[in-house]
Design a protein around this motif. Structure first.
Motif, short mmCIF file in Angstrom:
data_model
loop_
_atom_site.label_atom_id
_atom_site.label_comp_id
_atom_site.label_asym_id
_atom_site.label_seq_id
_atom_site.Cartn_x
_atom_site.Cartn_y
_atom_site.Cartn_z
N VAL A 98 12.09 7.59 -6.03
CA VAL A 98 10.86 7.10 -5.39
C VAL A 98 10.46 5.76 -5.99
N PHE A 99 10.55 5.63 -7.31
CA PHE A 99 10.22 4.35 -7.93
C PHE A 99 11.22 3.27 -7.53
N GLY A 100 12.48 3.66 -7.34
CA GLY A 100 13.47 2.70 -6.84
C GLY A 100 13.13 2.24 -5.44
N VAL A 101 12.73 3.16 -4.59
CA VAL A 101 12.29 2.80 -3.24
C VAL A 101 11.04 1.92 -3.31
N GLY A 102 10.12 2.27 -4.20
CA GLY A 102 8.92 1.45 -4.38
C GLY A 102 9.26 0.04 -4.81
N VAL A 155 6.92 9.81 0.17
CA VAL A 155 7.31 10.43 -1.09
C VAL A 155 7.72 11.88 -0.88
N GLY A 156 6.98 12.59 -0.06
CA GLY A 156 7.33 13.98 0.22
C GLY A 156 8.72 14.09 0.81
N VAL A 157 9.05 13.19 1.72
CA VAL A 157 10.38 13.20 2.33
C VAL A 157 11.44 12.88 1.28
N VAL A 158 11.21 11.84 0.50
CA VAL A 158 12.19 11.44 -0.51
C VAL A 158 12.36 12.54 -1.57
N LEU A 159 11.25 13.14 -1.99
CA LEU A 159 11.33 14.16 -3.04
C LEU A 159 11.99 15.46 -2.57
N THR A 160 12.07 15.68 -1.29
CA THR A 160 12.77 16.88 -0.82
C THR A 160 14.27 16.79 -1.07
N ASN A 169 0.82 -1.21 0.00
CA ASN A 169 0.00 0.00 0.00
C ASN A 169 0.85 1.26 0.00
N VAL A 170 1.90 1.26 0.80
CA VAL A 170 2.79 2.42 0.83
C VAL A 170 3.45 2.61 -0.54
N ALA A 171 3.90 1.52 -1.14
CA ALA A 171 4.55 1.61 -2.45
C ALA A 171 3.56 2.08 -3.52
N GLU A 172 2.34 1.57 -3.47
CA GLU A 172 1.35 1.96 -4.47
C GLU A 172 1.05 3.46 -4.39
N TRP A 173 0.72 3.95 -3.20
CA TRP A 173 0.40 5.37 -3.06
C TRP A 173 1.62 6.23 -3.36
N GLY A 174 2.79 5.78 -2.93
CA GLY A 174 4.00 6.55 -3.15
C GLY A 174 4.36 6.68 -4.62
N THR A 175 4.29 5.57 -5.35
CA THR A 175 4.65 5.64 -6.77
C THR A 175 3.60 6.40 -7.58
N TRP A 176 2.36 6.31 -7.14
CA TRP A 176 1.31 7.07 -7.83
C TRP A 176 1.61 8.57 -7.72
N LEU A 177 1.94 9.03 -6.55
CA LEU A 177 2.26 10.44 -6.36
C LEU A 177 3.53 10.82 -7.12
N ALA A 178 4.54 9.96 -7.10
CA ALA A 178 5.77 10.25 -7.83
C ALA A 178 5.51 10.36 -9.32
N MET A 179 4.61 9.53 -9.83
CA MET A 179 4.25 9.61 -11.24
C MET A 179 3.62 10.95 -11.56
N LEU A 180 2.74 11.43 -10.68
CA LEU A 180 2.10 12.72 -10.90
C LEU A 180 3.12 13.87 -10.82
N VAL A 181 4.05 13.78 -9.89
CA VAL A 181 5.08 14.80 -9.77
C VAL A 181 5.96 14.81 -11.02
N TYR A 182 6.31 13.64 -11.52
CA TYR A 182 7.12 13.54 -12.74
C TYR A 182 6.38 14.18 -13.92
N ALA A 183 5.12 13.82 -14.09
CA ALA A 183 4.34 14.38 -15.20
C ALA A 183 4.18 15.89 -15.07
N TYR A 184 3.93 16.35 -13.86
CA TYR A 184 3.78 17.79 -13.64
C TYR A 184 5.07 18.53 -13.99
#
Length: 181
Positions: free
Chosen positions: A159-163, A147-152, A12-27
């Motif tokens: 993030v995908f590597g952590v996922g 994800v917020g912590v990793v992306l800082t 669950n943590v990996a799913e939500w985390g990678t989903w957010l990372a994908m959105l950050v990448y696209a943005y």
């Protein structure tokens, strides 16, 4: 049951985390429009792929299907991480993002079939259902927080590597639990 639920929590943590990372990448590569289009594009293959994956998964023992699902998630997240970190073209990364999106869809139905079957007593079944619901709620906060912590300090590729690592841990936890049965 504890190990199965622990693996479910990591998923669950990996799913939500990678989903957010994908959105950050696209943005970062195209703004709000790119993030919205990509989010929709990720949901369509996942929605279309979920029923066939669930039907396929019913043919095999659910514990093995869960292990295979977690490994598929780990591998697909690792592929996306490698592409992002190598600076692959944006459209290639967008195409690769379909892989984890579809891989993550197999876990919930299989988890729902597997965990209750391990309960020996009605109290264990009730506890498993409570823990699964609690995990869902906490990971909705925990994944994006991680994800917020990793992306800082890093990038969506990390993030995908952590996922990928988290999903590999889920597979190993479940493999140990499955061999104990």
């Amino acid at each position: 049951l504890r190990r199965v639920e622990l693996a479910f929590a990591t998923f669950n943590v990996a799913e939500w985390g990678t989903w957010l990372a994908m959105l950050v990448y696209a943005y970062a590569h195209g703004g709000v429009t790119a993030a919205g289009v990509l989010a929709t594009a990720m949901l369509v293959p996942a929605a279309v792929g979920a029923p066939p994956l669930a039907a396929f998964g019913e043919r095999y023992p659910p514990g093995r299907v869960l292990i295979a699902g977690y490994l598929g998630q780990a591998i697909s997240c690792a592929v996306v991480a490698a592409a992002m970190l190598a600076g692959a073209p944006r459209l290639a990364v967008y195409g690769l993002l379909v892989l984890p999106s579809v891989a993550f869809t197999a876990t919930r139905p299989t988890q729902s079939a597997f965990a209750p079957g391990l309960a020996r007593l009605p109290d264990e079944l009730a506890a498993t259902n409570v823990v699964s619901s609690w995990i869902e709620g906490v990971s909705t906060l925990g994944g994006p927080l991680l994800v917020g912590v990793v992306l800082t300090v890093s990038t969506p590729g990390v993030v995908f590597g952590v996922g990928a690592a988290i999903c590999a841990v889920a597979a190993s936890i479940l493999t140990a639990a499955y061999h104990m049965l």
